[in-house]
Design a protein around this motif. Structure first.
Motif, mmCIF file in Angstrom:
data_model
loop_
_atom_site.group_PDB
_atom_site.id
_atom_site.type_symbol
_atom_site.label_atom_id
_atom_site.label_comp_id
_atom_site.label_asym_id
_atom_site.label_seq_id
_atom_site.Cartn_x
_atom_site.Cartn_y
_atom_site.Cartn_z
ATOM 1 N N MET A 196 0.980 -1.323 0.123
ATOM 2 C CA MET A 196 -0.003 -0.112 0.243
ATOM 3 C C MET A 196 0.939 1.127 -0.031
ATOM 4 S SD MET A 196 -2.809 1.319 2.936
ATOM 5 C CE MET A 196 -3.531 -0.129 3.097
ATOM 6 N N ILE A 197 0.688 2.364 -0.879
ATOM 7 C CA ILE A 197 1.265 3.520 -1.042
ATOM 8 C C ILE A 197 0.471 4.435 -0.565
ATOM 9 C CG2 ILE A 197 2.705 4.861 -2.507
ATOM 10 C CD1 ILE A 197 3.384 2.242 -4.192
ATOM 11 N N ILE A 217 -2.669 4.125 -3.006
ATOM 12 C CA ILE A 217 -2.717 3.353 -4.099
ATOM 13 C C ILE A 217 -2.215 1.934 -3.677
ATOM 14 C CG2 ILE A 217 -1.129 2.758 -6.245
ATOM 15 C CD1 ILE A 217 -0.939 5.732 -6.676
ATOM 16 N N VAL A 218 -2.864 0.996 -4.205
ATOM 17 C CA VAL A 218 -2.327 -0.636 -3.763
ATOM 18 C C VAL A 218 -1.519 -0.938 -5.029
ATOM 19 C CG1 VAL A 218 -3.097 -2.871 -3.393
ATOM 20 C CG2 VAL A 218 -4.306 -0.886 -2.295
ATOM 21 N N GLU A 219 -0.292 -1.389 -4.972
ATOM 22 C CA GLU A 219 0.219 -2.041 -6.016
ATOM 23 C C GLU A 219 1.176 -3.706 -5.896
ATOM 24 O OE1 GLU A 219 4.405 0.035 -8.041
ATOM 25 O OE2 GLU A 219 4.105 -0.292 -5.712
ATOM 26 N N GLU A 268 -0.375 6.901 11.681
ATOM 27 C CA GLU A 268 0.926 7.078 10.977
ATOM 28 C C GLU A 268 0.581 8.057 9.755
ATOM 29 O OE1 GLU A 268 2.258 3.456 10.221
ATOM 30 O OE2 GLU A 268 2.259 2.732 12.125
ATOM 31 N N LEU A 269 -0.700 8.281 9.217
ATOM 32 C CA LEU A 269 -0.546 8.950 7.759
ATOM 33 C C LEU A 269 -1.028 10.505 8.301
ATOM 34 C CD1 LEU A 269 -2.901 6.263 5.929
ATOM 35 C CD2 LEU A 269 -0.294 6.440 6.061
ATOM 36 N N ARG A 299 4.495 7.143 -0.415
ATOM 37 C CA ARG A 299 5.279 6.647 0.817
ATOM 38 C C ARG A 299 4.709 4.975 0.925
ATOM 39 N NH1 ARG A 299 5.003 6.335 6.363
ATOM 40 N NH2 ARG A 299 3.499 7.850 6.301
ATOM 41 N N ARG A 300 5.381 4.157 0.948
ATOM 42 C CA ARG A 300 5.291 2.568 1.102
ATOM 43 C C ARG A 300 4.714 2.590 2.495
ATOM 44 N NH1 ARG A 300 5.802 -1.126 -2.546
ATOM 45 N NH2 ARG A 300 7.247 0.420 -3.635
ATOM 46 N N VAL A 301 3.497 2.154 3.057
ATOM 47 C CA VAL A 301 3.316 2.019 4.452
ATOM 48 C C VAL A 301 2.915 0.879 4.897
ATOM 49 C CG1 VAL A 301 2.499 4.539 4.389
ATOM 50 C CG2 VAL A 301 0.975 2.768 3.933
#
Length: 580
Positions: free
Chosen positions: A271-272, A306-308, A297-298, A276-278
C-alpha cells in the motif's frame, strides 16, 4: 625462558579465541548463494580449408546480455579446446580437421556466480559448405495475442537460400517442446506465424531453428529466447469511502488475479500513501490480501492511497490501482466511554476488596462441609446408585441474550470432548454428522479435545461421537443455531465405568450392608452370594467385569452387550431364588 605464569596466560588466551570463534559461528546467519543462469549457443560451424571454426555465444538467460571473459570448452569429435568469450559473450575456436562428419559440442563448467550450461549438439561435414540461420523477433510478446510473427532466413556466404527448417518452441529447460516445419525464401526473410496455442503457459520461452543438413550444406542451428508476458489485476478492492477516525486503522482488501482470472498465491502486495510505502503483505492461496496501517501514521487530511503489486517474475507484469482519496479526521479528545470504563474498573476493584474482607462465601462453604460429613444411612437401607459419571452426553453452550433475540444464522458446530470419569480432554475422538439432505461430515478432535466443523447446510443433523474404549453418544442438532452449538461439550463415559455401573445394579443388592460397597471386591461379593445364587451367572458376570475393568487392554464398546446379557441372567436367577 617460559615461566608457569606465561604458560597459564597463553592457555587462557587460546581458549578465549576458541570460544569467540564458536560464538561467532553460532550467531552467524544462514548463507544463501544465488547464482545466475547462463545460456550457451553454437551459432555457426564454418568449414575452412584446413578444418572448421566453431562460433558461439554465452549470454545471461533472462536478459540476453553477453558474459565476457569466461572460459568455454568446445569439442569437435575427439578434439577439445578452451575458448574465452569476448565482447558480447562471443567466442570462436578453430580446429584442424580432415574431411569427414564430426559432432560439435560446447559446455560451460560454471563459476562462483554462474550455473553450468551446455549447448545443443550439432554436426559438421568438412566437405560441405556452412549455413547460418537468422531469427528476428521481439524480446517479449503479450500472452493474449492470437499469434506471433518471426522473421527467419538461411544464408550461405551471405546469400539467402531456400531450405526446410524445423522450428522448436520450449521452456528454458526444454520442457513441453513443440515443433513445426517451414521453408525459407531465397529472396526475402520468411515471415513465420506461430499460433498462440503452440506457446503454452506464459513465461520464458526458447525458440530454436534447426536445419538438418543435406548433401550440399552442413547442419545449422540458432536459437533465441523471449518472454511470453501476462498481465495482472486487482479485483474487489475495498477501501474506506467515508471519513476515518484518527484512532482507527486504514484497511485495504482485495484479490490479485492474472489475465485469465486465476488467483495468484504468495505474491507481494503493498500500500502506497502519499508516495510512501506504508504496508506490505503477501496474498493467500485464493489470491486474497489484507493491508493494514494505523490512520495516525498517515496524519489528518486527504490521503492519496494506491495498492500496488510489484511482480517478481520478468514475464508477469505488475499492476497498481488508481489513486483513491481517503479523508482522515483530526485527533479527538479522550472519549467519555474511556472515563466511564476507568471509573468502572475502580469500582470493581473496591467491591473486590470489600468482598475479600467480608468473605460472604464462608457460610456457603460451611454448609457444603456439613453436607459432605453427614452421617451414613441406617443399616438395612440401600444407598442410592451413582454411575461412573453423572453427566455423560452433550452439553450445549448458553447463548448470550443478544443472540437469543436474533435469528438463527450460525452454521458451524464447535466445542470439545472429554472423559466423563476423569474430566480429561479426549484426543482423536471422531464426530460424524449425518443429514438426510447432505453428505456426511467427519471431524476429529485435536490434542486438547477441541473440534470445529465446516459450515453445514440447513436442516436437522444426527451427531455420533465415538472414541475407542468409550460409549458412543448420539444426539440431534438443528442448523442454523443461535450460538448454543459453539463451545459445546461432549462427555463420553468409558466402557469400563459403564460395565461396572451395570454390575453394581445387581451386586449391591447382594451385600449384607450398603456400606460394604466399595470395601468388598467383586470376588468377595460373589463368594458371599453363593448361598443366595448357587448358579453360575453371577460368577461369569464377576469374571467378565473384573477382566473389563481391571485389565490393561482397552475394552471395546461391544462388550457391553455381553455384560447386559449376563446381568439379565443374574436378575432372572435372583427372581427365582426364594432366599433373595
Amino acid at each position: 625462558m617460559v615461566t608457569a605464569r606465561t604458560r597459564y596466560w597463553g592457555i587462557a588466551l587460546m581458549f578465549s579465541w576458541a570460544w569467540l570463534a564458536i560464538w561467532c559461528r553460532a550467531d552467524a546467519g544462514p548463507v544463501v548463494l544465488v547464482k545466475g543462469r547462463p545460456r550457451l549457443v553454437i551459432e555457426e560451424v564454418r568449414p575452412t580449408g584446413r578444418g572448421a571454426t566453431v562460433v558461439g555465444r554465452l549470454v545471461e538467460a533472462h536478459s540476453g546480455e553477453g558474459i565476457p571473459g569466461t572460459s568455454v570448452e568446445v569439442a569437435v569429435g575427439w578434439a577439445r579446446k578452451d575458448a574465452v568469450t569476448g565482447e558480447g559473450g562471443a567466442f570462436a575456436a578453430e580446429f584442424p580437421l580432415a574431411t569427414g562428419l564430426y559432432e560439435v559440442t560446447a559446455r560451460f563448467l560454471g563459476s562462483d556466480v554462474l550455473d553450468p550450461a551446455t549447448a545443443e549438439k550439432t554436426r559438421v561435414d568438412i566437405g560441405k559448405a556452412a549455413m547460418a540461420l537468422l531469427l528476428q523477433m521481439p524480446s517479449s510478446v503479450p500472452a493474449n495475442i492470437p499469434e506471433i510473427e518471426v522473421a527467419l532466413e538461411a544464408r550461405v556466404d551471405d546469400q539467402r537460400v531456400s531450405v526446410p527448417v524445423q522450428l522448436e518452441i520450449s521452456d528454458p529447460r526444454g520442457d513441453g517442446r513443440k515443433a513445426s516445419a517451414v521453408r525459407t525464401d531465397d529472396k526475402a526473410p520468411t515471415q513465420v506465424r506461430i499460433p498462440r496455442s503452440m506457446l503454452g503457459a506464459p513465461g520464458e520461452k526458447r525458440l530454436i531453428a534447426r536445419f538438418l543438413g543435406n548433401v550440399q550444406w552442413n547442419e545449422a542451428l540458432t536459437e533465441t529466447t523471449f518472454l511470453l508476458e501476462t498481465a495482472t489485476s486487482i479485483e474487489d478492492l475495498a477501501l474506506p469511502t467515508t471519513f476515518m477516525a484518527h484512532e482507527s486503522a486504514l484497511v485495504a482488501k482485495g484479490r490479485l488475479v492474472d489475465a485469465d482470472g486465476q488467483p495468484l498465491p504468495r505474491m507481494p502486495v503493498s500500500m502506497i500513501a502519499q508516495g510512501r510505502r506504508v504496508a506490505e503483505s503477501t496474498t493467500e492461496p485464493d489470491g486474497q490480501f489484507r493491508l493494514k496501517v494505523a490512520a495516525a501514521e498517515l496524519g489528518p487530511g486527504d490521503i492519496s492511497v494506491i495498492v500496488e503489486h510489484p511482480s517478481p517474475l520478468p514475464w508477469r507484469r505488475g499492476t497498481r490501482t488508481t489513486s483513491k482519496v481517503v479523508r482522515i479526521m483530526p485527533p479527538r479528545p479522550i472519549p467519555i466511554a474511556h472515563t466511564l470504563m476507568a471509573f468502572g474498573a475502580a469500582a470493581a476493584g473496591l467491591l473486590s476488596l470489600v468482598a475479600w474482607r467480608t468473605q460472604p462465601w464462608k457460610p456457603l462453604l460451611e454448609r457444603l462441609a456439613q453436607l459432605r460429613h453427614a452421617p451414613p444411612p441406617r443399616k438395612g437401607s440401600q444407598a442410592p446408585e451413582k454411575p461412573a459419571s453423572s453427566h455423560p452426553g452433550a452439553r450445549f453452550a448458553k447463548p448470550s441474550l443478544l443472540m437469543t433475540l436474533k435469528r438463527a444464522a450460525d452454521h458451524v458446530v464447535s466445542g470439545w470432548a472429554r472423559d466423563a470419569a476423569t474430566l480429561e480432554p479426549l484426543m482423536a475422538c471422531g464426530l460424524t454428522l449425518i443429514s438426510p439432505s447432505a453428505a456426511p461430515v467427519v471431524v476429529v478432535t485435536g490434542e486438547t479435545g477441541e473440534f470445529e466443523t465446516p459450515p453445514l447446510t440447513a436442516g436437522p443433523w444426527r451427531v455420533e461421537a465415538c472414541c475407542h474404549g468409550f460409549v458412543t453418544e448420539r444426539f440431534e442438532v438443528s442448523i442454523p443455531h443461535r450460538g448454543e452449538l459453539r463451545g459445546m461439550r461432549i462427555d463420553l463415559i468409558p466402557v469400563r465405568e459403564r460395565a461396572f455401573a451395570m454390575y453394581r445394579g445387581v451386586a449391591a443388592r447382594l451385600l449384607p450392608s450398603p456400606d460394604l460397597w466399595g470395601v468388598w471386591t467383586p470376588r468377595e461379593i460373589c463368594r458371599h452370594a453363593r448361598g443366595q445364587l448357587p448358579g453360575g451367572p453371577l460368577r461369569d458376570l464377576t469374571d467378565l467385569v473384573e477382566e473389563t475393568y481391571y485389565s490393561s487392554r482397552i475394552p471395546d464398546e461391544s462388550i457391553l452387550l455381553t455384560v447386559k446379557a449376563q446381568v439379565d441372567a443374574v436378575r432372572l436367577e435372583s427372581s427365582r431364588s426364594p432366599r433373595t
